[in-house]
Scaffold this motif. Sequence first.
Motif, PDB file in Angstrom:
ATOM      1  N   SER A  40       0.853  -1.174   0.000  1.00 53.26           N
ATOM      2  CA  SER A  40       0.000   0.000   0.000  1.00 53.26           C
ATOM      3  C   SER A  40       0.896   1.233   0.000  1.00 53.26           C
ATOM      4  N   GLY A  72      -4.824   5.833  -1.870  1.00 54.38           N
ATOM      5  CA  GLY A  72      -4.014   5.936  -0.661  1.00 54.38           C
ATOM      6  C   GLY A  72      -4.194   7.288   0.000  1.00 54.38           C
ATOM      7  N   GLN A 132      -6.346   3.829   6.555  1.00 51.94           N
ATOM      8  CA  GLN A 132      -5.561   3.014   5.636  1.00 51.94           C
ATOM      9  C   GLN A 132      -4.721   1.990   6.388  1.00 51.94           C
TER      10      GLN A 132
END
Length: 201
Positions: free
Chosen positions: A111, A164, A188
């Motif tokens: 990520s 993101g 996140q």
Amino acid sequence: MSRILVIYYSSYGHIETMANAVAEGARSVAGSEVEIRRVAELVPDDVAEQSGYKRDQQAAVLDDPNALVDYDAIIIGTPTRYGNMTSQMRNFWDKTGGVWAQGKLVGKVGSAFTSTASQHGGQETTLTSIHTMLFHLGMVVVGVPYSCAALTELGEVSGGTPYGATTLAGGDGSRQPSDNELTIARFQGEHVAKLTAKLAG
């Protein structure tokens, strides 16, 4: 137990702050062991000092890309440079050829989060370019779903994308990550940790 690495580069502290928020979110998930590391600075000390770089960052430098294999998830944070990651972050990932050749990151979670000076300063291109790299490494790419209500905040100028978490530093770098941006960053981290726990389990 799943191991999560938040690895970042930060010139002026914006991404460092975001990295701490991402890690906080990840740590909120039971069974998650979270470590924050940063990549090495490439700018000479005298230039960094003259430019006002934040030199007192607590995270230790991670030099060896082989250490990546010890983690179940890797979350990358970097400022944007012309719509891409910084040279400091690129330098680190350009050393992962051996890890890639052996397929050692295949199936791990990846990520990313970023910062820009302006509202449309290349946040999404930076994130998607990192995603492309993660795909080449065989990783499972995770963003921020719209179940994160902070993504749809319209009452203020705010970073945050489905690709993101992001923040805006402002033209002179004086703007710090807002509460809304930090909420997205924590979301996140938590989201990545939850998915990692399922995959690692």
